[in-house]
Motif scaffolding. Structure first.
Motif, PDB file in Angstrom:
ATOM      1  N   LEU A  91       0.825  -1.212   0.000  1.00  0.00           N
ATOM      2  CA  LEU A  91       0.000   0.000   0.000  1.00  0.00           C
ATOM      3  C   LEU A  91       0.860   1.263   0.000  1.00  0.00           C
ATOM      4  N   LEU A  92       2.016   1.199   0.670  1.00  0.00           N
ATOM      5  CA  LEU A  92       2.929   2.354   0.658  1.00  0.00           C
ATOM      6  C   LEU A  92       3.404   2.617  -0.774  1.00  0.00           C
ATOM      7  N   SER A  93       3.667   1.558  -1.524  1.00  0.00           N
ATOM      8  CA  SER A  93       4.079   1.712  -2.930  1.00  0.00           C
ATOM      9  C   SER A  93       2.974   2.365  -3.748  1.00  0.00           C
ATOM     10  N   VAL A  94       1.722   1.997  -3.463  1.00  0.00           N
ATOM     11  CA  VAL A  94       0.584   2.583  -4.191  1.00  0.00           C
ATOM     12  C   VAL A  94       0.491   4.078  -3.912  1.00  0.00           C
ATOM     13  N   VAL A  95       0.686   4.454  -2.646  1.00  0.00           N
ATOM     14  CA  VAL A  95       0.651   5.881  -2.280  1.00  0.00           C
ATOM     15  C   VAL A  95       1.756   6.647  -3.011  1.00  0.00           C
ATOM     16  N   ILE A  96       2.959   6.096  -3.019  1.00  0.00           N
ATOM     17  CA  ILE A  96       4.082   6.758  -3.700  1.00  0.00           C
ATOM     18  C   ILE A  96       3.821   6.835  -5.205  1.00  0.00           C
ATOM     19  N   ALA A  97       3.262   5.755  -5.764  1.00  0.00           N
ATOM     20  CA  ALA A  97       2.934   5.752  -7.198  1.00  0.00           C
ATOM     21  C   ALA A  97       1.949   6.868  -7.524  1.00  0.00           C
ATOM     22  N   GLY A  98       0.979   7.090  -6.637  1.00  0.00           N
ATOM     23  CA  GLY A  98       0.027   8.186  -6.830  1.00  0.00           C
ATOM     24  C   GLY A  98       0.723   9.529  -6.858  1.00  0.00           C
ATOM     25  N   GLY A  99       1.699   9.711  -5.954  1.00  0.00           N
ATOM     26  CA  GLY A  99       2.462  10.958  -5.938  1.00  0.00           C
ATOM     27  C   GLY A  99       3.258  11.145  -7.228  1.00  0.00           C
ATOM     28  N   LEU A 100       3.830  10.050  -7.737  1.00  0.00           N
ATOM     29  CA  LEU A 100       4.588  10.120  -8.997  1.00  0.00           C
ATOM     30  C   LEU A 100       3.683  10.489 -10.169  1.00  0.00           C
ATOM     31  N   GLN A 101       2.457   9.964 -10.174  1.00  0.00           N
ATOM     32  CA  GLN A 101       1.523  10.309 -11.252  1.00  0.00           C
ATOM     33  C   GLN A 101       1.127  11.780 -11.197  1.00  0.00           C
ATOM     34  N   LEU A 102       0.992  12.308  -9.991  1.00  0.00           N
ATOM     35  CA  LEU A 102       0.716  13.739  -9.869  1.00  0.00           C
ATOM     36  C   LEU A 102       1.857  14.554 -10.478  1.00  0.00           C
ATOM     37  N   VAL A 103       3.093  14.141 -10.195  1.00  0.00           N
ATOM     38  CA  VAL A 103       4.261  14.826 -10.753  1.00  0.00           C
ATOM     39  C   VAL A 103       4.241  14.738 -12.271  1.00  0.00           C
ATOM     40  N   LEU A 104       3.934  13.544 -12.819  1.00  0.00           N
ATOM     41  CA  LEU A 104       3.868  13.364 -14.270  1.00  0.00           C
ATOM     42  C   LEU A 104       2.819  14.289 -14.891  1.00  0.00           C
ATOM     43  N   GLY A 105       1.716  14.453 -14.184  1.00  0.00           N
ATOM     44  CA  GLY A 105       0.671  15.348 -14.674  1.00  0.00           C
ATOM     45  C   GLY A 105       1.144  16.783 -14.739  1.00  0.00           C
ATOM     46  N   PHE A 106       1.850  17.236 -13.712  1.00  0.00           N
ATOM     47  CA  PHE A 106       2.347  18.610 -13.689  1.00  0.00           C
ATOM     48  C   PHE A 106       3.496  18.823 -14.684  1.00  0.00           C
ATOM     49  N   LEU A 107       4.176  17.724 -15.022  1.00  0.00           N
ATOM     50  CA  LEU A 107       5.253  17.808 -16.014  1.00  0.00           C
ATOM     51  C   LEU A 107       4.733  17.690 -17.444  1.00  0.00           C
TER      52      LEU A 107
END
Length: 541
Positions: A91-107
């Protein structure tokens, strides 16, 4: 602005509420089946569906896309849980993956979605339709060897989709067949103009009537004809939860003590990349089947998915993506706005809180019938005819994508389709970059836009076709870029033209024009010179 949006959504409630009910009926077994195949608690799949409907629907810019647990991630999730040692660490990996997707969206990484060829996306839709048909026939006849939502060609037991289909036809359950056949008949009847025009029946979704039929059939046969009743293992299996308090007690939270474990981040990056690609593919597909032809913003979708995965992972859910099966069911059921997806999320939430005992009466054969019709609409013969009529550049990538997805999985199949599509793009650019027109012994060779070394073979073929005593105009006035290899090929032709008594006229070749009659000597050093100031110099013998 808020009032405008309110009236927009309100005006489509007649379509969206019934569509949301249909998507809910389709999503329910898919959420459970994908969680089961992922080695996660069944409730994790439901949480993901709820977050996808209640949160992501409004964060997304798409009016039709439905988000939830994806079959394409089951193997990744299963292996990740085993590698990390616990579901909480995952679940911690899923949370981090969500944060990475947010970054990808802003990039602005969502721009990748614009590079998927239309033929490949349509091939993906048709492949998903065929997969639904092949995978749901066993469920429709009462053979549930595969989990609901399984899209893989090869099975863990060594069987394939086609061998499983053959086995299912040897293990037919009469009750399941009766339920699925009548359910399909009901839904087809509901789509006729007679039922659509009826003020009351037009408000009731056909799939809901089909499900009610299945429940009624099973209750009656259990009492009066047990031999034709549907066995318990062929019914929906929702985990029983007692009310609101019981719902919140099912939450599982990430193990934040694993933050220093590098494997957690490896899994997170993998999930973020795969989930983002599947989302962009599904979003492109949703735009293709949108009856109103709206185009969803891809960067906003990545941010919405990132937010969804952050929340899903934080409370015990699986990683999510935009999913084409549920989106297709939404479109086919008449959905028009985000309200349909939101409705499905709310119904998932209420169902696990209050009505699990009633939902567990639904035969899987009913839901298989809904998905069979959805699959047919995605892979109609009409679509194949349309792609064939557009020529080889469309039908070949289309068919290759279908076959590749059926034999492998979604992402690998898309990759193969992209390679074939790229071949046709390059091939068409060969012909578009250079054209040769002939009238008698006069030739006009035009260089269009960008002419690179990839066009050298075509240029040589055209130049070789010029006959003796010809008059050739090489016109580069439309070219924005001419590769050095192209210039050298033209020089070679000019230098040898006098042998065949060919006259060459150059127009705007790197800014220079001039007539080169036979017996003309061209300076090699002057003709091919480095830098943007290359010019053609002509000297008469």
């Amino acid at each position: 602005m808020i009032r405008k949006h309110f009236y927009y959504y309100f005006s489509h409630l007649r379509n969206d509420i019934p569509a949301g009910i249909v998507v809910f009926l389709v999503a329910l077994p898919l959420c459970l089946g994908i969680a089961l195949a992922s080695g996660a608690p069944l409730f994790a799949g439901i949480i993901t569906g709820i977050v996808g409907g209640v949160v992501v629907a409004w964060a997304s810019g798409s009016q039709l896309s439905v988000s939830g647990p994806a079959a394409g991630l089951t193997v990744i999730v299963l292996n990740a849980i085993d590698k990390l040692g616990s579901f909480q660490s995952f679940l911690l990996s899923v949370v981090i993956a969500g944060g990475l997707q947010l970054v990808l969206g802003f990039l602005q990484a969502g721009v990748i979605g614009a590079y998927f060829p239309s033929a490949v996306i349509k091939g993906m839709l048709a492949a998903i339709g065929l997969i639904l048909i092949l995978k749901q026939i066993p469920h429709a006849v009462g053979y549930d060897a595969d989990f609901e939502g399984n899209e893989a060609y090869s099975q863990p037991d060594g069987h394939t989709t086609f061998s499983e289909l053959a086995y299912s036809l040897e293990a037919i359950s009469p009750g399941a067949v009766i339920v699925s056949v009548v359910a399909i008949g009901i839904m087809l009847l509901w789509e006729t103009s007679l039922f659509k025009r009826n003020a009351v029946l037009g408000l009731i979704p056909g799939p809901l009537v089909a499900v009610l039929w299945g429940v009624a059939y099973n209750l009656l046969t259990m009492k009066f004809a047990p031999a034709y009743a549907i066995a318990q293992e062929h019914l929906v299996k929702l985990p029983e939860i007692q009310g609101v308090q019981g719902f919140f007690q099912q939450f599982t939270f990430p193990d934040f003590t694993q933050w220093a474990n590098p494997e957690v981040y490896t899994v997170a990056v993998t999930i973020a990349i795969i989930a983002s690609l599947e989302t962009l593919l599904s979003l492109e597909a949703a735009d293709k089947i949108d009856p109103l032809k709206r185009v969803a913003p891809t960067n906003r979708e990545l941010k919405a998915q990132g937010l969804g995965n952050l929340i899903s992972g934080a409370i015990g859910g699986l990683p999510m993506t935009a999913v084409i099966v549920r989106t297709s069911a939404n479109v086919n059921a008449g959905g028009r706005t985000k309200v349909a997806c939101f409705t499905h999320g709310v119904l998932l939430l209420l169902s696990v809180m209050f009505i699990t005992e009633y939902l567990n009466l639904i035969p899987l054969a009913c839901l298989a019938a809904i998905l069979l019709l959805t699959g047919y609409k995605l892979a109609k013969p009409k679509l194949f005819k349309e792609m064939y009529a557009k020529g080889a550049s469309q039908i070949v990538p289309f068919v290759v994508t279908i076959v590749a997805i059926l034999m492998t999985d979604l992402l690998k199949g898309i990759a193969v389709g992209m390679v074939v599509g790229l071949y046709y793009v390059i091939r068409s650019n060969f012909h578009a970059a250079i054209t040769l027109t002939r009238h008698g012994n006069n030739y006009l060779l035009r260089l269009h836009k960008d002419v690179s070394f990839l066009n050298k073979a075509l240029l040589r073929r055209y130049l070789d076709s010029v006959e003796e005593n010809g008059y050739v105009i090489i016109d580069a006035s439309r070219a924005q870029f001419i590769d050095q290899d192209i210039l050298e090929t033209i020089y070679d032709f000019v230098a040898a033209a006098s042998d065949d008594n060919i006259t060459v006229e150059l127009k705007n070749l790197n800014g220079n024009s001039g007539l080169i009659p036979p017996k003309t000597v061209v300076s090699v050093d002057a003709f091919v010179r480095e830098g943007s100031g290359r010019r053609t110099q002509v000297g008469h013998a």
